[in-house]
Design an enzyme around this catalytic site. Structure first.
Site, PDB file in Angstrom:
ATOM      1  N   GLY A 259       0.955  -1.201  -0.015  1.00 11.89           N
ATOM      2  CA  GLY A 259      -0.017   0.017  -0.033  1.00 11.89           C
ATOM      3  C   GLY A 259       0.843   1.450   0.080  1.00 11.89           C
ATOM      4  O   GLY A 259       1.884   1.352   0.975  1.00 11.89           O
ATOM      5  N   ALA A 260       0.566   2.068  -1.031  1.00  3.87           N
ATOM      6  CA  ALA A 260       1.548   3.350  -1.001  1.00  3.87           C
ATOM      7  C   ALA A 260       1.721   4.098  -0.071  1.00  3.87           C
ATOM      8  O   ALA A 260       2.716   4.230   0.419  1.00  3.87           O
ATOM      9  CB  ALA A 260       1.080   4.279  -2.184  1.00  3.87           C
TER      10      ALA A 260
ATOM     11  N   ARG B  72      10.253  -0.943  -4.640  1.00  3.79           N
ATOM     12  CA  ARG B  72       9.038  -1.192  -5.510  1.00  3.79           C
ATOM     13  C   ARG B  72       8.834   0.127  -6.268  1.00  3.79           C
ATOM     14  O   ARG B  72       9.011   1.328  -5.635  1.00  3.79           O
ATOM     15  CB  ARG B  72       7.710  -1.435  -4.757  1.00  3.79           C
ATOM     16  CG  ARG B  72       7.808  -2.709  -4.070  1.00  3.79           C
ATOM     17  CD  ARG B  72       6.478  -3.059  -3.731  1.00  3.79           C
ATOM     18  NE  ARG B  72       5.460  -3.627  -4.727  1.00  3.79           N
ATOM     19  CZ  ARG B  72       3.918  -3.702  -4.554  1.00  3.79           C
ATOM     20  NH1 ARG B  72       3.680  -3.369  -3.481  1.00  3.79           N
ATOM     21  NH2 ARG B  72       3.387  -3.916  -5.669  1.00  3.79           N
TER      22      ARG B  72
ATOM     23  N   GLN C  89      -5.699  -9.029  -2.478  1.00  2.00           N
ATOM     24  CA  GLN C  89      -5.414  -8.236  -1.374  1.00  2.00           C
ATOM     25  C   GLN C  89      -6.933  -7.865  -0.957  1.00  2.00           C
ATOM     26  O   GLN C  89      -7.091  -7.308   0.025  1.00  2.00           O
ATOM     27  CB  GLN C  89      -4.907  -6.989  -1.722  1.00  2.00           C
ATOM     28  CG  GLN C  89      -3.071  -7.343  -2.039  1.00  2.00           C
ATOM     29  CD  GLN C  89      -2.847  -7.287  -3.283  1.00  2.00           C
ATOM     30  OE1 GLN C  89      -3.681  -7.804  -4.362  1.00  2.00           O
ATOM     31  NE2 GLN C  89      -1.726  -6.705  -3.802  1.00  2.00           N
TER      32      GLN C  89
ATOM     33  N   ASP D 176      -1.781   4.774  -6.137  1.00  3.05           N
ATOM     34  CA  ASP D 176      -0.329   4.520  -5.933  1.00  3.05           C
ATOM     35  C   ASP D 176       0.274   5.612  -6.546  1.00  3.05           C
ATOM     36  O   ASP D 176       1.540   5.882  -5.918  1.00  3.05           O
ATOM     37  CB  ASP D 176       0.117   3.272  -6.599  1.00  3.05           C
ATOM     38  CG  ASP D 176      -0.299   1.980  -5.575  1.00  3.05           C
ATOM     39  OD1 ASP D 176       0.650   1.455  -4.757  1.00  3.05           O
ATOM     40  OD2 ASP D 176      -1.380   1.554  -5.917  1.00  3.05           O
TER      41      ASP D 176
ATOM     42  N   ASN E 256      -3.346   2.696 -10.307  1.00  2.00           N
ATOM     43  CA  ASN E 256      -3.621   1.841  -8.983  1.00  2.00           C
ATOM     44  C   ASN E 256      -3.713   0.303  -9.391  1.00  2.00           C
ATOM     45  O   ASN E 256      -3.395   0.107 -10.462  1.00  2.00           O
ATOM     46  CB  ASN E 256      -5.367   2.312  -8.649  1.00  2.00           C
ATOM     47  CG  ASN E 256      -5.610   1.649  -7.274  1.00  2.00           C
ATOM     48  OD1 ASN E 256      -4.855   1.728  -6.338  1.00  2.00           O
ATOM     49  ND2 ASN E 256      -6.666   0.751  -7.104  1.00  2.00           N
ATOM     50  N   LYS E 257      -3.986  -0.619  -8.363  1.00  2.00           N
ATOM     51  CA  LYS E 257      -3.914  -1.828  -8.550  1.00  2.00           C
ATOM     52  C   LYS E 257      -4.556  -2.311  -9.886  1.00  2.00           C
ATOM     53  O   LYS E 257      -5.517  -2.051 -10.372  1.00  2.00           O
ATOM     54  CB  LYS E 257      -4.424  -2.660  -7.526  1.00  2.00           C
ATOM     55  CG  LYS E 257      -4.630  -4.227  -7.623  1.00  2.00           C
ATOM     56  CD  LYS E 257      -3.215  -4.696  -7.804  1.00  2.00           C
ATOM     57  CE  LYS E 257      -2.400  -4.455  -6.551  1.00  2.00           C
ATOM     58  NZ  LYS E 257      -0.893  -5.189  -6.527  1.00  2.00           N
TER      59      LYS E 257
END
Length: 361
Positions: free
Chosen positions: A53-54, A93, A204, A245, A255-256
């Site tokens: 998670g950012a 990351r 997640q 993110d 995002n994801k």
């Protein structure tokens, strides 16, 4: 948030020096706490998604710089070596901008003119401040998003919300971003139901978001990633709230993986699509989402499905052993599909003019 009636943050200082985190790779089956004793512990906690998670990645990296500083206090090239190790943390990351943001804030405290022990003290204090500020930022995002939920609730009663991945407590220090409005709405007694995308390949949503909602007593259903569009077509979703993110200067949202498809479905069905974003996730150095680096992760995450069997964690192969897999971690949702961005300063339109104002407040 509370687990078995005990309050936890996702990361905290213990014994004045140890950094403790919840190992998210073990959830939802086992609740395990890990100690980060070295800078490399923090690096691999980020890289291996023990924390994710950012916002939480950024806070963990901030503590990581402190841990590296403690390790190399005897170095004759202390400041130079520490800067090199801090840059290493940024590589854990690449997509979430909070990682580089937090490390850069720590780098500002490193100076050859300051004693080593003072630098270490300042780095720890700075990381602690970032963690506390993250909680307050998420509360503010929650209050601003609550108004949107309240508006729908006033019109129709029960509010059905769809979210994707985990932009919850586990993605931050507390409250979450996308979930913060949901938690505050629940506290306010509003009638809610949350559709939780499983979010393959690491699940997640089904593992983390569902775990959070279960412990908070919030009505929810886990759905396959491809179900959201069907629910929207049939009037079963009132709004979508996701995290992010990185957000580019033009309002494009990273995002994801799978977020873009939810945005398209929401747009086609006239359903509001909101993004919860702390200002630290805004990257005004990138003109558009095309400039955002997209992390490509290991094939094994797709090839194997992790779960619980007879009380033990296990992985099973879910495709032909010789097949190749392509595993992008994120996608970009163009700004035109985003109804609004919920920040700690209020709700803004996804455009450069409004995003620039956030930078100057």
């Amino acid at each position: 948030m509370k687990i078995e009636k005990k309050y936890y943050r996702t990361i905290w200082l213990e014994n004045h020096s140890d950094i403790m985190v919840i190992n998210q790779t073990k959830l939802p089956y086992f609740f395990e706490i890990e100690k980060l004793s070295t800078g490399d512990d923090a690096f691999f906690a980020i890289k291996d998604m023990i924390v994710r998670g950012a916002p939480l990645i950024g806070i963990t990296a901030a503590y990581g710089v402190y841990l590296y500083a403690k390790e190399i206090i005897g170095s004759s090239n202390f400041t130079e070596d520490l800067r090199i190790l801090a840059e290493k943390l940024k590589s854990a990351r690449p997509t979430a901008v909070n990682l580089s943001w937090a490390v850069d804030k720590q780098l500002e405290l490193i100076s050859v003119d300051k004693p080593k022990d003072m630098i270490i003290k300042d780095l720890l204090e700075s990381a602690e401040i970032m963690a506390d500020e993250d909680v307050e930022i998420n509360k503010a995002i929650g209050k601003n998003g609550l108004e949107l939920i309240q508006e729908i609730h006033n019109k129709k009663g029960k509010v059905n919300i769809l979210t994707h991945c985990n932009a919850g407590w586990f993605a931050t220090v507390d409250y979450g971003t996308a979930t913060a409005p949901i938690y505050l709405a629940n506290e306010a007694g509003l009638d809610l139901h949350v559709w939780v995308d499983e979010t393959r390949p690491r699940n997640q949503g089904s593992k983390l978001t569902a775990y959070e909602l279960l412990h908070e007593g919030i009505s929810h259903s886990v759905i396959a990633d491809n179900t959201g569009g069907h629910l929207m077509q049939n009037g079963m979703v009132d709004m979508v709230i996701v995290g992010c993110d990185r957000v580019a200067a033009n309002g494009d949202v990273c995002n994801k993986i799978g977020t873009y498809l939810k945005a398209l479905a929401a747009y086609d069905n006239n359903i509001p699509f909101y993004v919860a974003m702390p200002k630290s996730t805004l990257d005004m150095t990138l003109a558009s989402g095309k400039d955002i680096p997209i992390e490509e992760r290991e094939e094994a995450e797709l090839k194997f499905f992790a779960g619980l069997a007879e009380g033990k964690e296990t992985e099973v192969l879910v495709m032909p052993e010789g097949s190749n897999a392509l595993n992008y971690g994120f996608d970009v949702t163009p700004a035109k599909y985003v109804t609004g961005i919920i920040t700690e300063d209020g709700i803004v339109k996804p455009c450069r003019d409004e995003l620039e104002k956030l930078q100057t407040r």
